[in-house]
Design an enzyme around this catalytic site. Structure first.
Site, PDB file in Angstrom:
ATOM      1  N   LYS A 215      -0.145  66.323  22.039  1.00 50.94           N
ATOM      2  CA  LYS A 215      -0.692  65.139  22.693  1.00 50.94           C
ATOM      3  C   LYS A 215      -1.729  65.554  23.734  1.00 50.94           C
ATOM      4  O   LYS A 215      -2.825  65.043  23.786  1.00 50.94           O
ATOM      5  CB  LYS A 215       0.457  64.340  23.316  1.00 50.94           C
ATOM      6  CG  LYS A 215       0.022  63.066  23.986  1.00 50.94           C
ATOM      7  CD  LYS A 215       1.220  62.255  24.447  1.00 50.94           C
ATOM      8  CE  LYS A 215       0.747  61.101  25.329  1.00 50.94           C
ATOM      9  NZ  LYS A 215       1.836  60.275  25.819  1.00 50.94           N
ATOM     10  N   GLU A 221       3.070  76.629  24.655  1.00 44.22           N
ATOM     11  CA  GLU A 221       3.661  77.092  23.394  1.00 44.22           C
ATOM     12  C   GLU A 221       2.729  76.790  22.226  1.00 44.22           C
ATOM     13  O   GLU A 221       2.456  77.654  21.381  1.00 44.22           O
ATOM     14  CB  GLU A 221       5.016  76.389  23.138  1.00 44.22           C
ATOM     15  CG  GLU A 221       6.134  76.799  24.065  1.00 44.22           C
ATOM     16  CD  GLU A 221       6.158  76.013  25.375  1.00 44.22           C
ATOM     17  OE1 GLU A 221       5.143  75.345  25.708  1.00 44.22           O
ATOM     18  OE2 GLU A 221       7.172  76.090  26.081  1.00 44.22           O
ATOM     19  N   GLY A 287       5.435  61.252  23.773  1.00 44.42           N
ATOM     20  CA  GLY A 287       5.603  62.325  22.794  1.00 44.42           C
ATOM     21  C   GLY A 287       6.801  62.115  21.884  1.00 44.42           C
ATOM     22  O   GLY A 287       6.709  62.212  20.658  1.00 44.42           O
ATOM     23  N   ARG A 288       7.953  61.796  22.483  1.00 45.61           N
ATOM     24  CA  ARG A 288       9.172  61.685  21.666  1.00 45.61           C
ATOM     25  C   ARG A 288       9.242  60.371  20.898  1.00 45.61           C
ATOM     26  O   ARG A 288      10.189  60.136  20.151  1.00 45.61           O
ATOM     27  CB  ARG A 288      10.404  61.870  22.552  1.00 45.61           C
ATOM     28  CG  ARG A 288      10.433  60.974  23.767  1.00 45.61           C
ATOM     29  CD  ARG A 288      11.408  61.470  24.824  1.00 45.61           C
ATOM     30  NE  ARG A 288      11.326  60.700  26.062  1.00 45.61           N
ATOM     31  CZ  ARG A 288      10.481  60.957  27.047  1.00 45.61           C
ATOM     32  NH1 ARG A 288       9.628  61.939  26.944  1.00 45.61           N
ATOM     33  NH2 ARG A 288      10.481  60.212  28.153  1.00 45.61           N
ATOM     34  N   GLU A 373      15.560  63.520  27.078  1.00 42.52           N
ATOM     35  CA  GLU A 373      14.297  63.558  27.829  1.00 42.52           C
ATOM     36  C   GLU A 373      13.975  62.160  28.360  1.00 42.52           C
ATOM     37  O   GLU A 373      13.355  62.007  29.407  1.00 42.52           O
ATOM     38  CB  GLU A 373      13.146  64.071  26.937  1.00 42.52           C
ATOM     39  CG  GLU A 373      11.902  64.448  27.726  1.00 42.52           C
ATOM     40  CD  GLU A 373      10.919  65.302  26.934  1.00 42.52           C
ATOM     41  OE1 GLU A 373      10.960  66.541  27.042  1.00 42.52           O
ATOM     42  OE2 GLU A 373      10.101  64.727  26.208  1.00 42.52           O
ATOM     43  N   HIS A 404      34.746  71.574  10.367  1.00 36.50           N
ATOM     44  CA  HIS A 404      35.348  72.908  10.399  1.00 36.50           C
ATOM     45  C   HIS A 404      34.897  73.701  11.627  1.00 36.50           C
ATOM     46  O   HIS A 404      35.041  74.921  11.669  1.00 36.50           O
ATOM     47  CB  HIS A 404      35.010  73.652   9.107  1.00 36.50           C
ATOM     48  CG  HIS A 404      35.630  72.987   7.925  1.00 36.50           C
ATOM     49  ND1 HIS A 404      36.903  73.276   7.501  1.00 36.50           N
ATOM     50  CD2 HIS A 404      35.182  71.982   7.126  1.00 36.50           C
ATOM     51  CE1 HIS A 404      37.201  72.500   6.461  1.00 36.50           C
ATOM     52  NE2 HIS A 404      36.166  71.705   6.217  1.00 36.50           N
ATOM     53  N   LYS A 528       7.844  74.871  33.697  1.00 38.05           N
ATOM     54  CA  LYS A 528       6.548  75.290  33.139  1.00 38.05           C
ATOM     55  C   LYS A 528       5.712  75.967  34.217  1.00 38.05           C
ATOM     56  O   LYS A 528       5.121  77.017  33.998  1.00 38.05           O
ATOM     57  CB  LYS A 528       5.762  74.068  32.630  1.00 38.05           C
ATOM     58  CG  LYS A 528       6.278  73.425  31.385  1.00 38.05           C
ATOM     59  CD  LYS A 528       5.298  72.330  30.973  1.00 38.05           C
ATOM     60  CE  LYS A 528       5.870  71.360  29.977  1.00 38.05           C
ATOM     61  NZ  LYS A 528       5.023  70.196  29.743  1.00 38.05           N
TER      62      LYS A 528
HETATM   63  O1  F6P Z   1       8.568  69.049  27.032  1.00 29.95           O
HETATM   64  C1  F6P Z   1       7.687  68.178  27.617  1.00 29.95           C
HETATM   65  C2  F6P Z   1       6.719  67.578  26.656  1.00 29.95           C
HETATM   66  O2  F6P Z   1       5.722  66.982  27.387  1.00 29.95           O
HETATM   67  C3  F6P Z   1       7.354  66.585  25.696  1.00 29.95           C
HETATM   68  O3  F6P Z   1       7.559  65.348  26.238  1.00 29.95           O
HETATM   69  C4  F6P Z   1       6.381  66.588  24.600  1.00 29.95           C
HETATM   70  O4  F6P Z   1       6.900  65.977  23.466  1.00 29.95           O
HETATM   71  C5  F6P Z   1       6.132  68.071  24.467  1.00 29.95           C
HETATM   72  O5  F6P Z   1       6.148  68.549  25.797  1.00 29.95           O
HETATM   73  C6  F6P Z   1       4.862  68.456  23.783  1.00 29.95           C
HETATM   74  O6  F6P Z   1       3.735  67.996  24.455  1.00 29.95           O
HETATM   75  P1  F6P Z   1       2.321  67.979  23.773  1.00 29.95           P
HETATM   76  O7  F6P Z   1       2.403  67.079  22.576  1.00 29.95           O
HETATM   77  O8  F6P Z   1       1.380  67.469  24.807  1.00 29.95           O
HETATM   78  O9  F6P Z   1       1.978  69.372  23.346  1.00 29.95           O
END
Ligand code: F6P
Length: 563
Positions: A215, A221, A287-288, A373, A404, A528
């Site tokens: 987003k 990452e 995002g979620r 979240e 199990h 972060k």
């Molecule tokens: O972990 C925090 C967060 O902002 C989430 O809400 C989001 O889904 C994820 O990181 C990824 O963010 P982005 O889509 O901006 O890379």
């Protein structure tokens, strides 16, 4: 910034007090699902709901008619209906980020174009513009018109993203595998190099398309993984002699093998991806809550336009149901309020989700982000402290594997775990084994578990089986362990869309009752920031000196042991 309307002080309402009194009375009387079922032959009819492809049985929850009535009074007192309507209208109900919340707009049909102006723009027109662009792109990839840099058809997709830019697409990709007609997808999320290291194994760069999904397009990452994927692609193509060393060929390879999904198209261009090959979405999609936006591009590639439209249709049908069904019959609101009942009155600590369908094996992980979240907050949307416990802890595994592993605790432990059991009448793999329909064998477990949890087994019943007296207590099941059964006709795009939207709205409803902003996620920021600050300390003594004693010790261990 718009004025913030203070949330209702929910624990100070007469509705809360009425529930507390009712809870105390039930505790004094004693709760017995067995007795409640015996006393009321209509219990199942009263607490079951048919919603399109799904049948819900809530009868094995620790509720009476009165409980549900009082819970819905509380729901009304919290202003859930008004806030729901504000969300459906695309209003700014995410005050800490001053953003509209309008994921329900992602699944509205074209006939709704012109009806929803969000942040001054025709949101549904924008949604369909991007959808059409994605469908056209996916068609070209799927029919082989879009080719890799060496002229080969795309056979594999790697989607790179994390959190909301990963969990939804992975979960849906896994859930709908029997419907796949396009490229196979892999998903890379973790910055741990083991993730991408494994994911590129056996992947042919000439036939691979990489989707970078972020987003913000700033997530460490994702950007790191995207850079590693870019390096892997160019290096592998060069080593195979598929492209030469020229920067032109490199740019061409990136253009043919990389596309992006983001709200930040400038950063997409900075990364080297042509914005023509970028698919946008909007700040009003959290995002979620974004899996049915362009974030789901990999799904359109794998499953095609029709299946994606069916998925959107499932979401939309559940949206309409939640909006239009009176609370008294609204299973979404009722499930949410029963969760409040367990969380805030019984003080149950966790909530399990147990899909009896192997294809849903990532559903619990997906729900963890959606619920935790969203609702893991200690302040309300006006900044004041919360007045009661918030944020259910969701966890789970597919049945029967869970049986199990951890069901022992659910059946006989000291911490009752309200559990959602999800199964489907039909299977994608109808297999007979020695004359036995294996799906029926499987379903008998789904049915047996909720029965055992609800009704248990008394000491007398155990004794009657000839069990030695000393062992009797260990074999008693006290029952009254609450469950909800969700039984669908078939796991397909439509029913899956319904299921996801169901949980989205449950999370929303709980958030409103607690008065929290379910659409921000400030709690992920500090870690972060600190990771950036700590990185230099791994090698630099001066930076190490500034760390706390525990971090220092951990870094010293790393320095001593890194090979
Ligand atoms: O972990 C925090 C967060 O902002 C989430 O809400 C989001 O889904 C994820 O990181 C990824 O963010 P982005 O889509 O901006 O890379």
């Amino acid at each position: 910034m718009a004025d913030i309307v203070a949330p209702v002080d929910i624990t100070a309402t007469p509705e809360w007090k009425a529930l507390q009194d009712h809870f105390d009375a039930l505790q004094a009387e004693g709760i017995s699902l067995k007795d409640w079922f015996a006393a009321d032959p209509d219990r199942v009819a009263k607490f079951s709901y048919d919603v399109n492809d799904l049948y819900f049985d809530l009868s094995k929850n620790l509720v009476t008619d009165e409980t549900v009535k009082l819970l819905l009074d509380l729901c009304r007192a919290a202003g859930v209906e008004e806030r729901r309507d504000a969300m459906y209208a695309g209003e700014h109900i995410n005050p800490t980020e001053d953003r509209a919340v309008f994921h329900t707009g992602l699944r509205r049909p074209k006939s709704d174009i012109g009806k929803f102006i969000v942040d001054g723009k025709d949101a549904i027109a924008d949604v369909h513009e991007v959808l059409d662009k994605m469908y056209a792109f996916a068609d070209r990839v799927r029919n082989g018109e879009w080719k890799g840099v060496t002229g080969k058809k795309i056979e594999n997709v790697m989607s790179i993203g994390i959190g909301g830019s990963d969990l939804g697409p992975v979960m849906i990709y896994e859930a709908l595998k029997p419907f796949r007609t396009g490229p196979a997808c892999r998903f890379t999320s973790n910055i741990d190099p083991n993730d991408i290291g494994e994911k590129v194994k056996g992947l042919d760069p000439e036939t691979t398309l990489i989707i970078v999904v972020s987003k913000t397009f700033t997530t460490l990452e994702t950007i790191t993984n995207a850079k590693m994927a870019r390096w892997w692609l160019i290096d592998a193509l060069r080593k195979a002699g598929a492209i030469d060393d020229s920067p032109e060929k490199e740019a061409e390879a990136i253009a043919k093998h990389f596309v992006a999904v983001s709200t930040n198209l400038e950063l997409v261009a900075d990364f080297g991806i042509d914005p023509v090959n970028a698919f946008g979405f909007w700040s009003w999609v959290g995002g979620r809550f974004s899996t049915d936006s362009a974030v789901g591009l990999s799904l359109i590639l794998a499953y095609g336009k029709e299946r994606f439209e069916e998925l959107l249709g499932g979401f939309h049908d559940m949206d309409l149901y939640f909006q239009e069904t009176p609370l008294e019959k609204n299973v979404v609101a009722i499930m949410a309020m029963i969760n409040i009942w367990y969380n805030n009155f019984f003080k149950f600590e966790t909530h399990a989700v147990l899909p009896y369908n192997q294809y849903l094996h990532r559903f619990p992980a997906y729900l963890q982000q959606l619920t935790m979240e969203s609702n893991g907050k200690s302040v309300r949307w006006d900044g004041s402290p919360v007045l009661c416990g918030t944020g259910e802890i969701f966890w789970g595994e597919p049945g029967t594997n869970g049986q199990h592993a951890f069901y022992q605790l659910i059946h006989q432990g000291t911490k009752p775990v309200p559990s959602d059991f999800i199964a489907f009448a039909n299977t994608a793999n109808a297999i007979q084994c020695e004359g036995q329909d294996v799906h029926e064998l499987f379903l008998s477990n789904f049915l047996a578990q909720t029965k055992a949890l609800a009704f248990g087994k008394t000491a007398d019943e155990v004794r009657a089986e000839g069990t030695p007296e000393q062992i009797v207590p260990a074999r008693v099941f006290e029952g009254n362990r609450p469950t909800t059964s969700i039984f669908g006709i078939e796991l397909n795009p439509h029913s899956l869309g319904e299921l996801i939207a169901l949980y989205e709205h449950i999370v929303f409803t709980e958030g409103v009752v607690w008065g929290i902003d379910s659409f921000d996620q400030w709690g992920v920021e500090l870690g972060k920031q600190l990771a950036k600050q700590i990185l230099p300390a791994i090698h630099d003594d001066e930076a190490l000196a500034g760390q706390d004693a525990s971090t220092k010790a951990l870094i010293e261990f790393y320095r001593a042991n890194r090979k």
